[in-house]
Scaffold this motif. Structure first.
Motif, short mmCIF file in Angstrom:
data_model
loop_
_atom_site.label_atom_id
_atom_site.label_comp_id
_atom_site.label_asym_id
_atom_site.label_seq_id
_atom_site.Cartn_x
_atom_site.Cartn_y
_atom_site.Cartn_z
N ASP A 1 0.85 -1.19 0.00
CA ASP A 1 0.00 0.00 0.00
C ASP A 1 0.89 1.24 0.00
OD1 ASP A 1 -1.72 2.08 0.52
OD2 ASP A 1 -2.29 1.41 2.53
N PRO A 2 0.83 2.06 -1.05
CA PRO A 2 1.71 3.24 -1.12
C PRO A 2 1.46 4.24 -0.01
CG PRO A 2 0.05 3.31 -2.86
CD PRO A 2 -0.03 1.94 -2.25
N GLU A 3 0.31 4.13 0.66
CA GLU A 3 -0.01 5.05 1.75
C GLU A 3 0.31 4.46 3.13
OE1 GLU A 3 -0.90 8.13 1.14
OE2 GLU A 3 -0.82 7.66 -1.00
N ALA A 4 0.81 3.23 3.16
CA ALA A 4 1.13 2.60 4.44
C ALA A 4 2.26 3.36 5.13
CB ALA A 4 1.53 1.14 4.23
N THR A 5 2.18 3.42 6.45
CA THR A 5 3.20 4.13 7.23
C THR A 5 3.82 3.19 8.25
OG1 THR A 5 2.00 6.23 7.02
CG2 THR A 5 3.64 6.09 8.75
N LEU A 6 5.14 3.12 8.22
CA LEU A 6 5.89 2.37 9.23
C LEU A 6 6.24 3.34 10.36
CD1 LEU A 6 7.63 -0.01 10.29
CD2 LEU A 6 9.50 0.89 8.89
N ARG A 7 5.85 2.99 11.58
CA ARG A 7 6.13 3.85 12.72
C ARG A 7 7.01 3.10 13.72
NH1 ARG A 7 3.90 8.53 12.49
NH2 ARG A 7 2.03 8.91 11.26
N VAL A 8 7.96 3.83 14.28
CA VAL A 8 8.91 3.26 15.24
C VAL A 8 8.78 4.05 16.54
CG1 VAL A 8 11.30 2.60 15.65
CG2 VAL A 8 10.45 2.79 13.29
N TRP A 9 8.76 3.32 17.66
CA TRP A 9 8.57 3.96 18.96
C TRP A 9 9.58 3.42 19.96
CZ3 TRP A 9 7.30 2.06 23.83
CH2 TRP A 9 6.91 3.03 24.78
N HIS A 10 9.92 4.28 20.91
CA HIS A 10 10.84 3.93 22.00
C HIS A 10 10.36 4.68 23.24
CE1 HIS A 10 14.53 4.11 24.45
NE2 HIS A 10 14.85 2.98 23.86
N PRO A 11 10.53 4.11 24.45
CA PRO A 11 10.05 4.79 25.65
C PRO A 11 10.51 6.23 25.79
CG PRO A 11 10.66 2.55 26.20
CD PRO A 11 11.05 2.75 24.77
#
Length: 226
Positions: A168-178
């Protein structure tokens, strides 16, 4: 892939595509996350947001999660779980714990005794949940409740593996850290089969200071139960 800043830009993330293989409708993504010191970030988590991912809160479809109390630590220290998951908090120490959270996403109190099976806690709101122990001030843990079925937690090498990422060209990968608190960092995902991505975050795995207000609320609990 396009870099997307966090909500308040608390940390910088640099991501580069390393290799992409044959096109597929949905692929597997391997993300290697390092911190400001170049070392793997074991407490990082990642998830994918896409309109193609059907999300329903269905208790029967969620495996039960777990946050262990061992050696007066929350294990794992940080992890992502899907909205609608119930989480057990077993106490594998020989001392009593009193787990609590005052986070907006979930507020609860749970007294834990050794060799006792506590009731699971249901998490039905997306967001960051900060865990504390009313008895041991140094115990702090984190849950990131996500509204997507595609998410993962870093291993000891800072590697996160995500299966079923949609093309999906609109998909977003998100990365999180405390260290990012309520924020996260992300990029749009142009999946082309099995993809490898490297990410560098301006944070470390050094435990952050106790979240603001947590100590005062802990004292309020002690006043109520002591």
């Amino acid at each position: 892939m396009t870099l997307v800043s966090g909500r308040r830009g608390l940390a910088a993330v640099v991501m580069t595509t390393v290799i992409a293989l044959q096109p597929l409708r949905a692929g597997n993504l391997t993300l290697s996350v390092t911190g400001a010191d170049g070392e793997p970030l074991r407490d990082a988590v990642a998830y994918v947001e896409s309109s193609e991912l059907s999300v329903r809160v269905d208790d029967d479809a969620r495996p039960e999660g777990e946050v262990d109390q061992r050696n007066q630590q929350f294990l794992p220290h940080a992890q992502a779980i899907r909205r609608g998951t119930s989480v057990r908090f077993p106490n594998n120490d020989q001392v009593r714990h009193h787990v609590f959270s005052f986070s907006e996403a979930k507020t609860f109190e749970l007294r834990l005794f050794a060799d006792e099976a506590p009731r699971p806690i249901h998490f039905d709101t997306a967001g960051v949940v900060v865990l504390g122990c009313n008895i041991h001030d140094h115990m702090i843990g984190y849950l990131l409740i996500v509204d997507t079925p595609v998410f993962g937690n870093a291993d000891d090498d800072g590697v996160i593996r995500l299966d079923g990422v949609p093309d999906d060209p609109e998909a977003t990968l998100r990365v999180w850290h405390p260290e990012l608190g309520e924020d996260d960092m992300g990029m749009t995902v142009d999946m082309n089969g099995d993809t490898r991505v490297a990410a560098s975050m301006n944070v470390t795995d050094t435990p952050p200071p106790e979240p603001r207000g947590l100590r005062d609320r802990r004292r309020n609990l002690q006043d109520r139960f002591d």
